[in-house]
Motif scaffolding. Structure first.
Motif, PDB file in Angstrom:
ATOM      1  N   GLU A   9       0.829 -17.447  23.995  1.00 14.70           N
ATOM      2  CA  GLU A   9       0.472 -18.842  23.722  1.00 14.70           C
ATOM      3  C   GLU A   9      -1.041 -19.016  23.754  1.00 14.70           C
ATOM      4  OE1 GLU A   9       0.578 -22.922  26.293  1.00 14.70           O
ATOM      5  OE2 GLU A   9       2.474 -21.797  26.190  1.00 14.70           O
ATOM      6  N   ILE A  10      -1.679 -18.470  24.793  1.00 12.50           N
ATOM      7  CA  ILE A  10      -3.127 -18.596  24.948  1.00 12.50           C
ATOM      8  C   ILE A  10      -3.856 -17.870  23.823  1.00 12.50           C
ATOM      9  CG2 ILE A  10      -5.061 -17.778  26.362  1.00 12.50           C
ATOM     10  CD1 ILE A  10      -3.473 -18.591  28.821  1.00 12.50           C
ATOM     11  N   GLN A  11      -3.388 -16.676  23.487  1.00 14.46           N
ATOM     12  CA  GLN A  11      -4.051 -15.909  22.430  1.00 14.46           C
ATOM     13  C   GLN A  11      -3.984 -16.641  21.093  1.00 14.46           C
ATOM     14  OE1 GLN A  11      -2.478 -12.000  21.131  1.00 14.46           O
ATOM     15  NE2 GLN A  11      -4.519 -11.221  21.605  1.00 14.46           N
ATOM     16  N   ASP A  12      -2.869 -17.284  20.821  1.00 12.30           N
ATOM     17  CA  ASP A  12      -2.738 -18.047  19.581  1.00 12.30           C
ATOM     18  C   ASP A  12      -3.710 -19.224  19.556  1.00 12.30           C
ATOM     19  OD1 ASP A  12      -1.270 -18.537  17.052  1.00 12.30           O
ATOM     20  OD2 ASP A  12      -0.673 -20.379  18.065  1.00 12.30           O
ATOM     21  N   LYS A  13      -3.848 -19.918  20.682  1.00  9.49           N
ATOM     22  CA  LYS A  13      -4.766 -21.055  20.755  1.00  9.49           C
ATOM     23  C   LYS A  13      -6.215 -20.612  20.725  1.00  9.49           C
ATOM     24  CE  LYS A  13      -1.688 -24.395  22.908  1.00  9.49           C
ATOM     25  NZ  LYS A  13      -1.491 -25.403  23.968  1.00  9.49           N
ATOM     26  N   ALA A  14      -6.495 -19.416  21.274  1.00 10.36           N
ATOM     27  CA  ALA A  14      -7.873 -18.926  21.323  1.00 10.36           C
ATOM     28  C   ALA A  14      -8.477 -18.757  19.940  1.00 10.36           C
ATOM     29  CB  ALA A  14      -7.921 -17.607  22.082  1.00 10.36           C
ATOM     30  N   LYS A  15      -7.640 -18.545  18.934  1.00  7.30           N
ATOM     31  CA  LYS A  15      -8.132 -18.355  17.572  1.00  7.30           C
ATOM     32  C   LYS A  15      -8.807 -19.609  17.020  1.00  7.30           C
ATOM     33  CE  LYS A  15      -4.374 -15.093  16.656  1.00  7.30           C
ATOM     34  NZ  LYS A  15      -3.120 -14.853  15.885  1.00  7.30           N
ATOM     35  N   THR A  20     -14.750 -16.454  21.270  1.00  4.59           N
ATOM     36  CA  THR A  20     -13.570 -15.969  21.987  1.00  4.59           C
ATOM     37  C   THR A  20     -13.568 -14.450  22.090  1.00  4.59           C
ATOM     38  OG1 THR A  20     -11.146 -15.895  22.048  1.00  4.59           O
ATOM     39  CG2 THR A  20     -12.182 -15.950  19.879  1.00  4.59           C
ATOM     40  N   SER A  21     -13.091 -13.959  23.212  1.00  6.79           N
ATOM     41  CA  SER A  21     -12.799 -12.533  23.356  1.00  6.79           C
ATOM     42  C   SER A  21     -11.297 -12.307  23.506  1.00  6.79           C
ATOM     43  CB  SER A  21     -13.525 -11.957  24.576  1.00  6.79           C
ATOM     44  OG  SER A  21     -13.049 -12.546  25.781  1.00  6.79           O
ATOM     45  N   ILE A  22     -10.556 -13.382  23.661  1.00  6.06           N
ATOM     46  CA  ILE A  22      -9.123 -13.272  23.937  1.00  6.06           C
ATOM     47  C   ILE A  22      -8.335 -12.832  22.703  1.00  6.06           C
ATOM     48  CG2 ILE A  22      -7.066 -14.579  24.611  1.00  6.06           C
ATOM     49  CD1 ILE A  22      -8.865 -16.288  26.391  1.00  6.06           C
ATOM     50  N   LYS A  23      -8.762 -13.268  21.537  1.00  4.14           N
ATOM     51  CA  LYS A  23      -7.973 -12.958  20.339  1.00  4.14           C
ATOM     52  C   LYS A  23      -7.968 -11.465  20.015  1.00  4.14           C
ATOM     53  CE  LYS A  23     -11.414 -13.703  16.670  1.00  4.14           C
ATOM     54  NZ  LYS A  23     -11.712 -14.498  15.465  1.00  4.14           N
ATOM     55  N   TYR A  24      -8.893 -10.693  20.624  1.00  6.63           N
ATOM     56  CA  TYR A  24      -8.957  -9.261  20.367  1.00  6.63           C
ATOM     57  C   TYR A  24      -8.160  -8.435  21.380  1.00  6.63           C
ATOM     58  CZ  TYR A  24     -12.904 -10.969  17.643  1.00  6.63           C
ATOM     59  OH  TYR A  24     -13.690 -11.658  16.766  1.00  6.63           O
ATOM     60  N   LEU A  25      -7.531  -9.101  22.345  1.00 10.82           N
ATOM     61  CA  LEU A  25      -6.857  -8.409  23.438  1.00 10.82           C
ATOM     62  C   LEU A  25      -5.424  -8.023  23.097  1.00 10.82           C
ATOM     63  CD1 LEU A  25      -7.831 -10.522  26.592  1.00 10.82           C
ATOM     64  CD2 LEU A  25      -8.610  -8.215  26.046  1.00 10.82           C
ATOM     65  N   ASP A  26      -4.964  -6.965  23.750  1.00 13.71           N
ATOM     66  CA  ASP A  26      -3.541  -6.668  23.843  1.00 13.71           C
ATOM     67  C   ASP A  26      -3.093  -7.090  25.237  1.00 13.71           C
ATOM     68  OD1 ASP A  26      -3.279  -5.509  21.302  1.00 13.71           O
ATOM     69  OD2 ASP A  26      -4.034  -3.592  22.059  1.00 13.71           O
ATOM     70  N   TYR A  27      -1.833  -7.473  25.350  1.00 13.79           N
ATOM     71  CA  TYR A  27      -1.334  -7.930  26.651  1.00 13.79           C
ATOM     72  C   TYR A  27      -1.497  -6.865  27.732  1.00 13.79           C
ATOM     73  CZ  TYR A  27       1.868  -9.431  30.321  1.00 13.79           C
ATOM     74  OH  TYR A  27       2.410  -9.778  31.547  1.00 13.79           O
ATOM     75  N   ASN A  32      -2.883  -8.120  34.292  1.00 13.56           N
ATOM     76  CA  ASN A  32      -3.150  -8.429  35.704  1.00 13.56           C
ATOM     77  C   ASN A  32      -4.105  -9.611  35.867  1.00 13.56           C
ATOM     78  OD1 ASN A  32      -1.588  -6.340  37.012  1.00 13.56           O
ATOM     79  ND2 ASN A  32      -3.080  -4.879  36.223  1.00 13.56           N
ATOM     80  N   SER A  33      -4.406 -10.282  34.782  1.00  9.01           N
ATOM     81  CA  SER A  33      -5.369 -11.381  34.824  1.00  9.01           C
ATOM     82  C   SER A  33      -4.760 -12.655  35.409  1.00  9.01           C
ATOM     83  CB  SER A  33      -5.886 -11.689  33.416  1.00  9.01           C
ATOM     84  OG  SER A  33      -6.572 -10.590  32.876  1.00  9.01           O
ATOM     85  N   ASP A  34      -5.627 -13.438  36.039  1.00  9.56           N
ATOM     86  CA  ASP A  34      -5.279 -14.786  36.470  1.00  9.56           C
ATOM     87  C   ASP A  34      -5.872 -15.781  35.481  1.00  9.56           C
ATOM     88  OD1 ASP A  34      -3.961 -14.041  38.884  1.00  9.56           O
ATOM     89  OD2 ASP A  34      -5.912 -13.658  39.788  1.00  9.56           O
ATOM     90  N   VAL A  35      -5.173 -16.862  35.250  1.00 13.39           N
ATOM     91  CA  VAL A  35      -5.670 -17.916  34.370  1.00 13.39           C
ATOM     92  C   VAL A  35      -6.505 -18.873  35.219  1.00 13.39           C
ATOM     93  CG1 VAL A  35      -5.069 -19.754  32.765  1.00 13.39           C
ATOM     94  CG2 VAL A  35      -3.638 -17.697  32.908  1.00 13.39           C
TER      95      VAL A  35
END
Length: 259
Positions: A9-15, A20-27, A32-35
Protein backbone atom coordinates in the motif's frame (compact mmCIF):
# COMPACT_ATOMS: atom_id res chain seq x y z
CA UNK A 1 7.60 -4.27 11.70
CA UNK A 2 5.90 -3.48 8.44
CA UNK A 3 3.60 -6.12 6.97
CA UNK A 4 3.73 -7.01 3.30
CA UNK A 5 0.22 -5.71 2.69
CA UNK A 6 1.02 -2.37 4.32
CA UNK A 7 4.31 -2.19 2.40
CA UNK A 8 2.49 -2.74 -0.89
CA UNK A 9 0.00 0.00 0.00
CA UNK A 10 2.76 2.43 0.99
CA UNK A 11 4.88 1.63 -2.06
CA UNK A 12 1.93 2.32 -4.35
CA UNK A 13 1.27 5.68 -2.69
CA UNK A 14 4.97 6.59 -2.70
CA UNK A 15 4.88 6.79 -6.50
CA UNK A 16 2.77 9.95 -6.20
CA UNK A 17 5.48 11.95 -4.43
CA UNK A 18 8.24 14.05 -5.99
CA UNK A 19 10.99 12.55 -3.84
CA UNK A 20 11.00 8.89 -2.90
CA UNK A 21 13.26 5.94 -2.23
CA UNK A 22 10.41 3.59 -1.35
CA UNK A 23 9.23 2.88 -4.88
CA UNK A 24 12.59 1.22 -5.65
CA UNK A 25 12.40 -1.22 -2.72
CA UNK A 26 11.57 -4.89 -2.53
CA UNK A 27 9.71 -6.02 0.57
CA UNK A 28 12.53 -8.38 1.54
CA UNK A 29 14.91 -5.41 1.72
CA UNK A 30 12.90 -3.56 4.35
CA UNK A 31 10.63 -6.11 6.07
CA UNK A 32 12.18 -5.24 9.44
CA UNK A 33 11.32 -1.56 9.08
CA UNK A 34 9.06 0.42 11.39
CA UNK A 35 6.64 2.95 9.96
CA UNK A 36 7.60 6.24 11.60
CA UNK A 37 5.30 8.49 9.59
CA UNK A 38 2.47 7.81 7.20
CA UNK A 39 0.61 10.96 6.28
CA UNK A 40 -0.39 13.06 3.29
CA UNK A 41 2.87 15.02 3.53
CA UNK A 42 5.48 12.38 4.24
CA UNK A 43 6.08 8.64 4.52
CA UNK A 44 9.08 7.58 6.56
CA UNK A 45 10.32 4.07 7.31
CA UNK A 46 13.22 3.20 9.60
CA UNK A 47 15.07 -0.13 9.64
CA UNK A 48 17.21 -0.41 12.78
CA UNK A 49 18.03 -4.06 12.09
CA UNK A 50 20.68 -2.94 9.59
CA UNK A 51 24.05 -1.39 10.38
CA UNK A 52 23.90 1.47 9.83
CA UNK A 53 20.15 1.99 10.19
CA UNK A 54 18.36 2.73 6.90
CA UNK A 55 15.76 5.42 6.27
CA UNK A 56 13.28 5.16 3.40
CA UNK A 57 11.13 8.13 2.42
CA UNK A 58 8.46 9.61 0.19
CA UNK A 59 7.52 13.29 0.23
CA UNK A 60 7.02 16.40 -1.87
CA UNK A 61 8.97 18.46 0.65
CA UNK A 62 12.40 16.94 1.30
CA UNK A 63 13.05 19.48 4.06
CA UNK A 64 10.67 17.40 6.17
CA UNK A 65 13.01 14.42 5.77
CA UNK A 66 15.93 16.60 6.82
CA UNK A 67 14.10 17.65 9.96
CA UNK A 68 13.54 14.05 11.03
CA UNK A 69 17.05 12.94 10.12
CA UNK A 70 18.43 15.70 12.33
CA UNK A 71 16.58 14.17 15.29
CA UNK A 72 18.21 10.74 14.99
CA UNK A 73 21.28 10.18 17.14
CA UNK A 74 22.45 6.91 15.54
CA UNK A 75 24.47 5.92 12.49
CA UNK A 76 22.16 6.13 9.52
CA UNK A 77 22.08 5.77 5.74
CA UNK A 78 19.71 7.25 3.21
CA UNK A 79 19.62 6.35 -0.49
CA UNK A 80 18.21 8.13 -3.56
CA UNK A 81 19.13 11.50 -2.08
CA UNK A 82 18.03 14.40 -4.32
CA UNK A 83 21.27 16.04 -5.42
CA UNK A 84 20.00 19.52 -4.66
CA UNK A 85 19.87 18.58 -0.98
CA UNK A 86 23.36 17.08 -0.75
CA UNK A 87 24.87 20.13 0.93
CA UNK A 88 22.06 20.36 3.46
CA UNK A 89 22.66 16.76 4.45
CA UNK A 90 26.36 17.50 4.76
CA UNK A 91 25.46 20.36 7.10
CA UNK A 92 23.93 17.86 9.53
CA UNK A 93 26.83 15.44 9.42
CA UNK A 94 26.20 13.26 6.38
CA UNK A 95 28.79 12.40 3.75
CA UNK A 96 28.61 10.67 0.37
CA UNK A 97 28.78 6.90 0.63
CA UNK A 98 28.38 6.05 -3.07
CA UNK A 99 26.75 7.30 -6.25
CA UNK A 100 25.57 4.64 -8.67
CA UNK A 101 25.04 5.33 -12.36
CA UNK A 102 23.24 2.93 -14.71
CA UNK A 103 25.12 1.46 -17.67
CA UNK A 104 23.42 -0.28 -20.61
CA UNK A 105 24.54 -2.49 -23.44
CA UNK A 106 21.78 -2.43 -26.04
CA UNK A 107 23.03 -5.32 -28.19
CA UNK A 108 24.66 -8.20 -26.35
CA UNK A 109 24.86 -10.34 -29.47
CA UNK A 110 26.94 -7.69 -31.27
CA UNK A 111 29.39 -7.32 -28.41
CA UNK A 112 32.87 -8.55 -29.29
CA UNK A 113 33.86 -11.33 -26.89
CA UNK A 114 36.21 -14.28 -27.17
CA UNK A 115 34.28 -16.55 -24.81
CA UNK A 116 31.13 -17.95 -26.42
CA UNK A 117 30.89 -21.41 -24.85
CA UNK A 118 28.05 -21.54 -22.33
CA UNK A 119 28.96 -25.08 -21.30
CA UNK A 120 32.35 -23.92 -19.99
CA UNK A 121 30.78 -21.47 -17.50
CA UNK A 122 31.03 -22.52 -13.86
CA UNK A 123 28.33 -21.61 -11.34
CA UNK A 124 28.34 -21.22 -7.59
CA UNK A 125 26.75 -24.07 -5.63
CA UNK A 126 24.81 -23.61 -2.41
CA UNK A 127 27.55 -25.26 -0.38
CA UNK A 128 30.02 -22.64 -1.65
CA UNK A 129 28.10 -19.55 -0.49
CA UNK A 130 30.28 -19.10 2.61
CA UNK A 131 33.41 -19.09 0.41
CA UNK A 132 31.86 -16.51 -1.93
CA UNK A 133 31.01 -14.32 1.06
CA UNK A 134 34.60 -14.43 2.32
CA UNK A 135 35.87 -13.48 -1.13
CA UNK A 136 33.42 -10.59 -1.45
CA UNK A 137 34.44 -9.18 1.92
CA UNK A 138 38.09 -9.27 0.88
CA UNK A 139 37.04 -6.80 -1.81
CA UNK A 140 35.26 -4.47 0.65
CA UNK A 141 35.84 -0.76 0.08
CA UNK A 142 37.68 -1.28 -3.20
CA UNK A 143 34.71 0.62 -4.58
CA UNK A 144 32.62 3.12 -2.64
CA UNK A 145 29.50 1.57 -1.19
CA UNK A 146 30.71 -2.04 -1.45
CA UNK A 147 31.27 -3.83 1.85
CA UNK A 148 30.81 -7.43 0.69
CA UNK A 149 27.88 -9.80 1.05
CA UNK A 150 26.89 -12.35 3.66
CA UNK A 151 26.62 -16.10 3.16
CA UNK A 152 22.85 -15.69 3.48
CA UNK A 153 22.81 -13.10 0.71
CA UNK A 154 24.63 -15.43 -1.68
CA UNK A 155 22.41 -18.34 -0.70
CA UNK A 156 19.28 -16.32 -1.42
CA UNK A 157 20.63 -14.97 -4.72
CA UNK A 158 21.82 -18.38 -5.93
CA UNK A 159 18.45 -19.93 -5.10
CA UNK A 160 16.68 -17.55 -7.48
CA UNK A 161 19.35 -16.52 -9.99
CA UNK A 162 22.93 -17.51 -10.87
CA UNK A 163 26.45 -16.67 -9.75
CA UNK A 164 29.17 -17.20 -12.35
CA UNK A 165 32.54 -18.10 -10.82
CA UNK A 166 36.14 -18.47 -11.96
CA UNK A 167 38.70 -20.61 -10.18
CA UNK A 168 42.44 -20.38 -9.63
CA UNK A 169 44.46 -23.01 -7.78
CA UNK A 170 41.27 -24.96 -7.02
CA UNK A 171 39.64 -22.02 -5.20
CA UNK A 172 37.03 -19.44 -6.13
CA UNK A 173 38.95 -16.42 -7.41
CA UNK A 174 36.09 -14.28 -8.67
CA UNK A 175 32.35 -14.12 -9.18
CA UNK A 176 29.65 -12.31 -11.12
CA UNK A 177 26.05 -12.34 -9.90
CA UNK A 178 23.71 -12.44 -12.88
CA UNK A 179 19.99 -12.46 -13.50
CA UNK A 180 17.58 -12.28 -16.44
CA UNK A 181 14.62 -9.91 -16.05
CA UNK A 182 12.27 -7.62 -17.98
CA UNK A 183 10.39 -10.54 -19.55
CA UNK A 184 13.63 -12.32 -20.40
CA UNK A 185 15.05 -9.50 -22.50
CA UNK A 186 17.65 -8.05 -20.14
CA UNK A 187 20.78 -9.40 -18.48
CA UNK A 188 21.51 -7.84 -15.07
CA UNK A 189 25.07 -7.94 -13.79
CA UNK A 190 24.36 -7.42 -10.10
CA UNK A 191 27.91 -7.68 -8.75
CA UNK A 192 31.32 -8.58 -10.08
CA UNK A 193 34.41 -9.06 -7.92
CA UNK A 194 37.84 -10.65 -8.12
CA UNK A 195 39.87 -11.76 -5.11
CA UNK A 196 42.64 -9.17 -4.47
CA UNK A 197 45.20 -12.02 -4.68
CA UNK A 198 44.22 -12.60 -8.31
CA UNK A 199 43.49 -9.10 -9.55
CA UNK A 200 45.38 -8.03 -12.65
CA UNK A 201 45.27 -11.53 -14.17
CA UNK A 202 42.37 -10.86 -16.56
CA UNK A 203 39.71 -12.57 -14.46
CA UNK A 204 37.42 -9.52 -14.50
CA UNK A 205 37.54 -9.62 -18.31
CA UNK A 206 36.78 -13.35 -18.24
CA UNK A 207 33.78 -12.86 -15.93
CA UNK A 208 32.40 -10.06 -18.12
CA UNK A 209 32.65 -12.21 -21.26
CA UNK A 210 31.09 -15.21 -19.57
CA UNK A 211 28.26 -13.03 -18.22
CA UNK A 212 27.55 -11.73 -21.73
CA UNK A 213 27.69 -15.28 -23.09
CA UNK A 214 25.28 -16.31 -20.33
CA UNK A 215 22.87 -13.51 -21.25
CA UNK A 216 22.92 -14.36 -24.97
CA UNK A 217 22.35 -18.04 -24.21
CA UNK A 218 19.35 -17.13 -22.04
CA UNK A 219 17.85 -15.05 -24.83
CA UNK A 220 18.60 -11.59 -23.42
CA UNK A 221 18.92 -8.79 -25.95
CA UNK A 222 20.50 -6.10 -23.79
CA UNK A 223 22.43 -5.82 -20.55
CA UNK A 224 22.34 -3.59 -17.48
CA UNK A 225 24.63 -2.87 -14.54
CA UNK A 226 25.32 -0.06 -12.09
CA UNK A 227 28.67 1.33 -10.95
CA UNK A 228 29.88 4.03 -8.62
CA UNK A 229 30.85 7.17 -10.52
CA UNK A 230 34.37 7.09 -9.03
CA UNK A 231 35.09 3.43 -9.88
CA UNK A 232 37.14 4.31 -12.94
CA UNK A 233 38.81 0.90 -13.31
CA UNK A 234 35.49 -0.95 -13.42
CA UNK A 235 33.86 1.62 -15.70
CA UNK A 236 36.72 1.29 -18.18
CA UNK A 237 36.10 -2.49 -18.28
CA UNK A 238 32.34 -2.03 -18.68
CA UNK A 239 32.82 0.46 -21.50
CA UNK A 240 35.05 -2.04 -23.32
CA UNK A 241 32.12 -4.44 -23.44
CA UNK A 242 29.55 -1.95 -24.65
CA UNK A 243 28.08 -0.85 -21.31
CA UNK A 244 27.74 2.93 -21.48
CA UNK A 245 25.80 5.68 -19.77
CA UNK A 246 24.42 9.08 -20.69
CA UNK A 247 23.91 10.08 -17.07
CA UNK A 248 25.94 12.72 -15.26
CA UNK A 249 24.42 12.03 -11.87
CA UNK A 250 23.29 8.77 -10.33
CA UNK A 251 21.67 7.36 -7.22
CA UNK A 252 23.32 9.27 -4.38
CA UNK A 253 23.71 7.38 -1.10
CA UNK A 254 24.75 9.25 2.05
CA UNK A 255 25.72 8.17 5.54
CA UNK A 256 26.16 9.80 8.92
CA UNK A 257 28.59 8.15 11.32
CA UNK A 258 28.38 8.79 15.05
CA UNK A 259 31.68 8.63 16.92
Amino acid sequence: MITKSLFNEIQDKAKQYKYTSIKYLDYDECNNSDVLLYSLNIILLLDKSKLPAKVYFATDTFEMVLDYLNQFDSEIQINFVPHEFKEKLEDIGFCSWAEYIDFFNYSLVDTIIEHRSFNDIMFLHQNECALASVLSKRCANQSRGFIGETEEWFSDWASKNDVIIVRQNDEIAGFCCVSIYNNGTTLWLREIAVDPNYQGAGLGKKLMEQAICYGINKGAIKGFLAADVLNDTAIKLYNKYGFNTKDTFGELQMRRTIY
